[in-house]
Design an enzyme around this catalytic site. Structure first.
Site, mmCIF file in Angstrom:
data_model
loop_
_atom_site.group_PDB
_atom_site.id
_atom_site.type_symbol
_atom_site.label_atom_id
_atom_site.label_comp_id
_atom_site.label_asym_id
_atom_site.label_seq_id
_atom_site.Cartn_x
_atom_site.Cartn_y
_atom_site.Cartn_z
ATOM 1 C CE LYS A 213 8.304 -4.511 -37.470
ATOM 2 N NZ LYS A 213 8.966 -3.635 -36.486
ATOM 3 C CB CYS B 237 13.948 6.196 -35.358
ATOM 4 S SG CYS B 237 12.329 6.487 -35.945
ATOM 5 N NE ARG C 158 10.657 4.403 -32.329
ATOM 6 C CZ ARG C 158 10.612 3.234 -32.956
ATOM 7 N NH1 ARG C 158 11.126 3.109 -34.161
ATOM 8 N NH2 ARG C 158 10.068 2.180 -32.389
ATOM 9 C CG ASP D 102 3.394 0.195 -35.816
ATOM 10 O OD1 ASP D 102 4.025 1.266 -35.743
ATOM 11 O OD2 ASP D 102 3.624 -0.780 -35.070
ATOM 12 N NE ARG E 295 13.974 -2.392 -39.952
ATOM 13 C CZ ARG E 295 14.162 -1.457 -39.030
ATOM 14 N NH1 ARG E 295 14.449 -0.240 -39.397
ATOM 15 N NH2 ARG E 295 14.075 -1.752 -37.751
HETATM 16 N N1 EPU Z 1 8.780 6.614 -25.283
HETATM 17 C C1 EPU Z 1 9.460 7.449 -24.430
HETATM 18 N N2 EPU Z 1 10.480 6.908 -23.696
HETATM 19 C C2 EPU Z 1 10.823 5.604 -23.765
HETATM 20 C C3 EPU Z 1 10.112 4.762 -24.638
HETATM 21 C C4 EPU Z 1 9.081 5.306 -25.385
HETATM 22 O O1 EPU Z 1 9.179 8.635 -24.336
HETATM 23 O O2 EPU Z 1 11.736 5.172 -23.073
HETATM 24 C C5 EPU Z 1 7.663 7.170 -26.089
HETATM 25 C C6 EPU Z 1 7.929 7.087 -27.585
HETATM 26 O O3 EPU Z 1 8.668 8.168 -28.052
HETATM 27 C C7 EPU Z 1 6.511 7.053 -28.133
HETATM 28 C C8 EPU Z 1 5.738 6.286 -27.063
HETATM 29 O O4 EPU Z 1 6.541 6.334 -25.891
HETATM 30 O O5 EPU Z 1 5.990 8.350 -28.215
HETATM 31 C C9 EPU Z 1 5.436 4.842 -27.388
HETATM 32 O O6 EPU Z 1 6.638 4.201 -27.808
HETATM 33 P P1 EPU Z 1 6.906 2.666 -27.503
HETATM 34 O O7 EPU Z 1 7.990 2.561 -26.516
HETATM 35 O O8 EPU Z 1 5.598 2.025 -27.183
HETATM 36 O O9 EPU Z 1 7.434 2.147 -28.891
HETATM 37 P P2 EPU Z 1 8.529 1.042 -29.138
HETATM 38 O O10 EPU Z 1 8.446 -0.001 -28.112
HETATM 39 O O11 EPU Z 1 9.844 1.686 -29.393
HETATM 40 C C10 EPU Z 1 6.958 -0.469 -30.562
HETATM 41 C C11 EPU Z 1 6.978 -1.051 -31.922
HETATM 42 C C12 EPU Z 1 6.775 0.053 -32.958
HETATM 43 C C13 EPU Z 1 5.437 0.737 -32.675
HETATM 44 C C14 EPU Z 1 5.399 1.247 -31.233
HETATM 45 C C15 EPU Z 1 4.083 1.848 -30.837
HETATM 46 C C16 EPU Z 1 8.456 -2.916 -31.634
HETATM 47 C C17 EPU Z 1 9.752 -3.561 -31.948
HETATM 48 N N3 EPU Z 1 8.258 -1.718 -32.156
HETATM 49 O O12 EPU Z 1 8.033 0.461 -30.514
HETATM 50 O O13 EPU Z 1 6.706 -0.588 -34.217
HETATM 51 O O14 EPU Z 1 5.259 1.806 -33.549
HETATM 52 O O15 EPU Z 1 5.697 0.170 -30.323
HETATM 53 O O16 EPU Z 1 3.055 0.916 -30.959
HETATM 54 O O17 EPU Z 1 7.619 -3.503 -30.976
HETATM 55 C C18 EPU Z 1 6.785 -0.710 -36.552
HETATM 56 O O18 EPU Z 1 6.538 -1.909 -36.456
HETATM 57 O O19 EPU Z 1 6.755 -0.085 -37.648
HETATM 58 C C19 EPU Z 1 7.139 0.040 -35.347
HETATM 59 C C20 EPU Z 1 7.769 1.200 -35.384
#
Ligand code: EPU
Length: 421
Positions: A22, A116, A121, A305, A397
């Site tokens: 995904k 979320c 997030r 995850d 999802r």
């Molecule tokens: N963060 C910030 N600022 C930002 C972006 C992230 O502070 O601008 C923080 C977040 O709050 C978190 C950390 O950085 O504490 C890591 O977040 P990340 O940005 O890596 O997460 P994401 O890109 O929003 C993806 C996956 C998530 C998975 C996370 C962590 C996708 C579409 N989603 O989210 O997947 O949990 O990386 O590995 O790739 C899931 O599949 O259930 C899911 C939530």
């Protein structure tokens, strides 16, 4: 809304195939906006999040065909640069269109993702990177508006490695003028998959898979084809389905190099694992499950995850284990629902202390988010009696018809369509 009815306590056996990832698809699909023409994304999973991304891209003018897991995206006629609230509120990954749109078309209007299900997030790192690349960012009625004549390469340092911000920055930097260095980039396999797709389009990227990625911007990119990597979280969830039911099953198609943190924890807990390039066999028949602590971390650490699923598994360990989430400190909505199934959990900030019990007992439980629902299904498979998991649209999802895969393994699980909330 559909629900699952699970008659727990059945042993599983046989083999099961992992689908495409995904979180790789959700980055690969918007990346196609960077070129003009037909892109083929092989091994795309049939998931609700993929369909949501398809709706968003179609509304921008992308034409598509999707069959046998081959998704063809034709990006010849893009005529809208907006990600409306109705899509973004359903799926935060919609923010992935920001980088490619501003890089290629100089404009993007993307609804600000709100909170979320399990807490805040933020997207500050995405926006910081776009600004560093020269985009002007303004906010209007809940929308992020990014505009730029031509992005310019820059040095971008992330205080924390973010999967989404790294992906968005890559998709912007590949068409920027000059060089970009992304320091403290996410090293998740889904980002490597994205880099490989961009390289196939003609992008110049060094340091793929490492935390320092260098991009030399090019003037244009051409359409390309890419194989979506297998879903490591689905593979991990299926392996725990085997482990929690004290079964012997084989999971086909996962990449073991993406799964070491999960495989080693499973081994530590007493499971026997046999793996090669094609398959991973897990055998937990007659084992006493040992309590094993996990602390989530960025790749190659234990994935956030998989945190909820691990808690379900540890509920049957002989002894006490601690599960700490350092990535999303509030991601514990599954706890009160697992407690309904007899799991003994005490929370202390972002650590769950789980005292193993001899048996779980079936009950009605409510899905609250994707991985929370996966943990409830796993607990239901092991619980005595009947477990009803409500609101399984959450699980749809991110897992492709998980009940069918579990049924193939011999689980007694039924989907009841359009049932109560
Ligand atoms: N963060 C910030 N600022 C930002 C972006 C992230 O502070 O601008 C923080 C977040 O709050 C978190 C950390 O950085 O504490 C890591 O977040 P990340 O940005 O890596 O997460 P994401 O890109 O929003 C993806 C996956 C998530 C998975 C996370 C962590 C996708 C579409 N989603 O989210 O997947 O949990 O990386 O590995 O790739 C899931 O599949 O259930 C899911 C939530």
């Amino acid at each position: 809304m559909d629900k699952f009815i699970i008659h727990g306590g059945k042993k599983l056996k046989g083999t099961v195939q992992v689908s495409g990832a995904k979180n790789a698809s959700l980055a690969l699909m918007p990346a196609a906006l960077l070129n003009s023409g037909r892109n083929k994304l092989y091994n795309t999973p049939e998931l609700n999040d993929v369909y949501t991304m398809l709706k968003l891209l179609s509304q921008m003018g992308v034409k598509f065909s999707f069959s046998n897991h081959i998704l063809e995206l034709n990006t010849t006629e893009i005529n809208s640069f907006e990600a409306p609230y109705e899509h973004v509120k359903k799926m935060r990954a919609s923010i992935y269109v920001l980088g490619p749109l501003v890089a290629r078309y100089g404009y993007a209007k993307v609804s600000m993702p709100g909170g979320c299900a399990w807490g805040p997030r933020p997207v500050n790192l995405h926006l910081m990177a776009m600004e560093k690349l020269g985009a002007e960012i303004t906010f209007e009625q809940g929308y992020i508006i990014a505009s730029a004549n031509k992005l310019k390469g820059n040095y971008i340092n992330f205080d924390i490695p973010s999967v989404g911000a790294t992906g968005n920055t890559l998709m912007a930097a590949v068409l920027a003028k000059g060089n970009t260095i992304i320091n403290n980039a996410a090293c998740e396999p889904e980002i490597t998959n994205l880099c490989n797709f961009l390289i196939k389009m003609g992008a110049k990227i060094e340091g793929v898979g490492t935390s320092i990625i260098e991009v030399e911007g090019v003037d244009e990119l051409h359409p390309a084809d890419i194989e979506t990597i297998p879903d490591r979280i689905e593979a991990g969830t299926l392996l725990i389905a085997g482990a929690i039911t004290r079964s012997n099953i084989k999971v086909i198609g996962g990449i073991t190099n993406h799964l070491h943190s999960i495989l080693s924890k499973l081994e530590d807990s007493g499971c026997k694992l046999f793996y090669n390039k094609e398959s991973i066999e897990i055998n937990s028949e007659n084992i006493e499950i040992k309590p094993i602590d996990v602390t989530t971390a960025v790749f190659p650490g234990f994935p956030t995850d998989m945190q909820a699923q691990w808690m379900a598994y540890m509920s049957l360990a002989v002894g006490t284990s601690n599960v700490t989430d350092t990535i999303y400190k509030d991601r514990f909505n599954h706890v009160p629902e697992l407690v309904r199934l007899g799991v003994d959990i005490v929370m202390n900030e972002n650590t769950a202390r789980i005292v193993g019990v001899e048996k779980l007992k079936g009950a009605k439980v409510m899905s609250t988010d994707l991985r929370a629902s996966a943990s409830l299904v796993l607990a239901g498979l092991a619980a005595e009696g009947v477990t009803e998991v409500l609101r399984v649209y959450h699980i749809d999802r991110g897992y492709q018809r998980i009940e069918e895969k579990l049924k193939e393994l011999g689980a007694d699980i039924e989907r009841v369509e359009g049932s109560e909330y």
